[in-house]
Design an enzyme around this catalytic site. Structure first.
Site, PDB file in Angstrom:
ATOM      1  N   TYR A 126     -14.350   9.980  -2.197  1.00 46.40           N
ATOM      2  CA  TYR A 126     -13.414   9.556  -3.239  1.00 46.40           C
ATOM      3  C   TYR A 126     -13.528  10.424  -4.486  1.00 46.40           C
ATOM      4  O   TYR A 126     -12.611  10.458  -5.314  1.00 46.40           O
ATOM      5  CB  TYR A 126     -13.628   8.093  -3.603  1.00 46.40           C
ATOM      6  CG  TYR A 126     -13.155   7.136  -2.540  1.00 46.40           C
ATOM      7  CD1 TYR A 126     -11.832   6.715  -2.495  1.00 46.40           C
ATOM      8  CD2 TYR A 126     -14.021   6.667  -1.558  1.00 46.40           C
ATOM      9  CE1 TYR A 126     -11.382   5.850  -1.513  1.00 46.40           C
ATOM     10  CE2 TYR A 126     -13.591   5.803  -0.571  1.00 46.40           C
ATOM     11  CZ  TYR A 126     -12.268   5.399  -0.545  1.00 46.40           C
ATOM     12  OH  TYR A 126     -11.827   4.558   0.445  1.00 46.40           O
TER      13      TYR A 126
ATOM     14  N   CYS B 198     -19.167  -2.304   0.802  1.00 50.51           N
ATOM     15  CA  CYS B 198     -18.336  -1.142   1.143  1.00 50.51           C
ATOM     16  C   CYS B 198     -19.029  -0.393   2.267  1.00 50.51           C
ATOM     17  O   CYS B 198     -20.253  -0.460   2.408  1.00 50.51           O
ATOM     18  CB  CYS B 198     -18.168  -0.244  -0.077  1.00 50.51           C
ATOM     19  SG  CYS B 198     -17.167   1.241   0.192  1.00 50.51           S
TER      20      CYS B 198
ATOM     21  N   ASN C 173     -10.654  -4.489  -1.314  1.00 54.74           N
ATOM     22  CA  ASN C 173     -10.553  -3.481  -2.369  1.00 54.74           C
ATOM     23  C   ASN C 173      -9.614  -3.928  -3.484  1.00 54.74           C
ATOM     24  O   ASN C 173      -8.684  -4.702  -3.235  1.00 54.74           O
ATOM     25  CB  ASN C 173     -10.044  -2.164  -1.776  1.00 54.74           C
ATOM     26  CG  ASN C 173     -11.133  -1.428  -1.031  1.00 54.74           C
ATOM     27  OD1 ASN C 173     -12.277  -1.376  -1.484  1.00 54.74           O
ATOM     28  ND2 ASN C 173     -10.787  -0.854   0.105  1.00 54.74           N
TER      29      ASN C 173
ATOM     30  N   ARG D 240       0.833  -1.205   0.000  1.00 50.60           N
ATOM     31  CA  ARG D 240       0.000   0.000   0.000  1.00 50.60           C
ATOM     32  C   ARG D 240       0.867   1.254   0.000  1.00 50.60           C
ATOM     33  O   ARG D 240       0.561   2.222  -0.698  1.00 50.60           O
ATOM     34  CB  ARG D 240      -0.919  -0.003   1.220  1.00 50.60           C
ATOM     35  CG  ARG D 240      -1.772   1.248   1.328  1.00 50.60           C
ATOM     36  CD  ARG D 240      -2.704   1.213   2.519  1.00 50.60           C
ATOM     37  NE  ARG D 240      -3.517   2.417   2.566  1.00 50.60           N
ATOM     38  CZ  ARG D 240      -4.524   2.604   3.420  1.00 50.60           C
ATOM     39  NH1 ARG D 240      -4.828   1.663   4.295  1.00 50.60           N
ATOM     40  NH2 ARG D 240      -5.222   3.730   3.401  1.00 50.60           N
TER      41      ARG D 240
ATOM     42  N   HIS E 222     -16.543   3.252  -4.746  1.00 51.62           N
ATOM     43  CA  HIS E 222     -15.664   4.411  -4.570  1.00 51.62           C
ATOM     44  C   HIS E 222     -15.856   5.457  -5.670  1.00 51.62           C
ATOM     45  O   HIS E 222     -14.973   6.265  -5.934  1.00 51.62           O
ATOM     46  CB  HIS E 222     -14.201   3.988  -4.464  1.00 51.62           C
ATOM     47  CG  HIS E 222     -13.889   3.289  -3.179  1.00 51.62           C
ATOM     48  ND1 HIS E 222     -12.621   2.891  -2.827  1.00 51.62           N
ATOM     49  CD2 HIS E 222     -14.690   2.909  -2.142  1.00 51.62           C
ATOM     50  CE1 HIS E 222     -12.648   2.300  -1.646  1.00 51.62           C
ATOM     51  NE2 HIS E 222     -13.903   2.297  -1.218  1.00 51.62           N
TER      52      HIS E 222
END
Length: 421
Positions: free
Chosen positions: A244, A164, A144, A90, A194
């Site tokens: 987002y 989500c 995700n 990440r 998102h």
């Protein structure tokens, strides 16, 4: 009823456990298995999970294992919450795109594509092993990028629904601002994972009065602050975009911000280290307050509601999920995965009808869906050219020079996770 959580060693898990304990009448679990290859983390999380169940008087048995096949055997539902490559991957996803002047984020843009390429093959392998062990089990995906992962699962014929926490987060915030129970708030939530907008906020159900104009008039400043967008932008839209959307509506501004502060991955890694130390305390028997800063707020309530409906134990009639489009948004193919309100029962999720969308939203949805088509093809078939095509199609990239450079960086930073590289 048996549930298995793949990625059960996540620091998220005590949030889920707390929800299972509090909502045991909604979802009566007799056995819960936490599955994770990281045995050290699993031991810490599993110990706290048992203490939470004991404190709240839950009669269910919690076991832990690193053996996936044993863990999912005879499970009625399998929840997926894994992170291939961990926080280190990440951190890279949030860093190297910035070198090209593009958003560095783990679920959208180039970083989101990298995560999809690492994740889809692993999730499909897990799902196949679940199907061999128990073909009737439901798979609930919280991993995700949820939209792409859920589409991969559905196209492979798995009984899967994506989940989500964005919608339930808005529901809870709006309920507090309106001073009503969360169950009284119905969202006209439309888009892709998102990439969603709250087009209406109704009291009592899909036919209830729309109070979104009231919310924007009375609480517009607070809503805009939560989104990190100017109040004037929210007022001009007249709807509430997911946070987002800031990556799209204020791309250059966000890139400048991200270049001048520690990454979210670095913050989460430090938080996880502290949380795991807390989880090892044998006196701790509830989720610590610090967990609220980790993310995933209300995930447990959403997961319980969805699992309960899929397994015939109750659950809300309407829920926001990720599932096949099947004509709901007529400008998308039927096998696109969208995030909308749906009725959920033992047969799965059926999206509710959605009014014709403003081109401002429909256009971006169509663009990102095209990217997701190409991203899934790259995840399933590999190859530098497929990665390049997906990046070129993404509205946050869209220039061949950027797509070329980002392709090279993506492959270089993820070679160990890409079988074809």
């Amino acid at each position: 009823m048996k549930l298995a959580v793949v990625g059960g060693g996540s620091t998220y898990t005590p949030e889920l456990i707390d929800g299972f304990a509090r909502l045991r009448d909604t979802l009566p679990i007799s056995e819960l298995v936490l599955v994770d290859p990281a045995a050290d983390r699993l031991e810490l999380v599993g110990g706290l999970a048992r203490r939470i169940f004991a404190k709240q008087g839950h009669p269910g048995v919690i076991t832990t294992t690193s053996d996936l096949d044993a863990g999912v055997a005879d499970a009625d539902a399998v929840l997926l919450q894994l992170r291939v490559g961990g926080q280190a991957a990440r951190q890279r996803d949030e860093t190297w795109p910035l070198e090209c002047g593009c958003i560095g984020q783990e679920t959208t843009g180039a970083g989101g594509l990298a995560k999809a390429l690492r994740t889809v093959p692993v999730v499909l392998d897990i799902a196949e092993r679940v199907r061999r062990t128990n073909p009737n089990a439901w798979i609930i995906d919280f991993t995700n990028p949820v939209g792409i992962v859920t589409r991969a699962l559905l196209q492979a014929g798995h009984k899967a629904v994506g989940l989500c926490n964005v919608a339930i987060g808005f529901q809870r915030k709006f309920a507090a601002q309106l001073d009503v129970a969360p169950s009284d708030v119905f969202l006209n939530h439309v888009g892709l994972n998102h990439l969603t907008w709250e087009l209406g906020v109704r009291l009592g159900g899909p036919e209830g009065a729309d109070v979104l104009p009231k919310l924007l008039a009375e609480h517009g400043d607070a809503i805009a602050d939560d989104l990190h967008l100017p109040r004037s932008v929210v007022d001009r839209l007249g709807v509430v975009p997911s946070y987002y959307l800031r990556y799209f509506y204020a791309h250059d501004e966000v890139v400048r911000e991200l270049r001048t502060k520690p990454s979210r991955a670095a913050e989460v890694a430090a938080m996880e280290k502290e949380l795991l130390t807390m989880y090892g305390d044998p006196a701790l028997d509830e989720k610590p307050a610090l967990l609220a800063k980790r993310g995933g707020a209300f995930y447990s309530e959403a997961a319980v509601d969805l699992a309960s409906s899929l397994l015939g134990a109750g659950g809300s009639r309407y829920q926001v999920v990720n599932t096949y489009n099947n004509g709901t948004l007529p400008f998308l193919p039927d096998d696109a995965v969208i995030e909308v309100q749906a009725t959920v029962d033992g047969n799965g999720a059926t999206p509710l009808a959605v009014p014709a969308l403003d081109p401002l939203y429909a256009g971006l949805i169509a663009n990102v869906t095209a990217y997701e088509d190409l991203a899934l093809e790259a995840a399933l078939r590999g190859g530098r050219d497929r990665v390049f095509r997906a990046l070129l199609a993404h509205p946050l990239i869209g220039q061949y020079a950027y797509a070329d450079e980002l392709t090279d960086k993506l492959v270089a930073h993820n070679r160990e996770h890409l079988a074809w590289a």
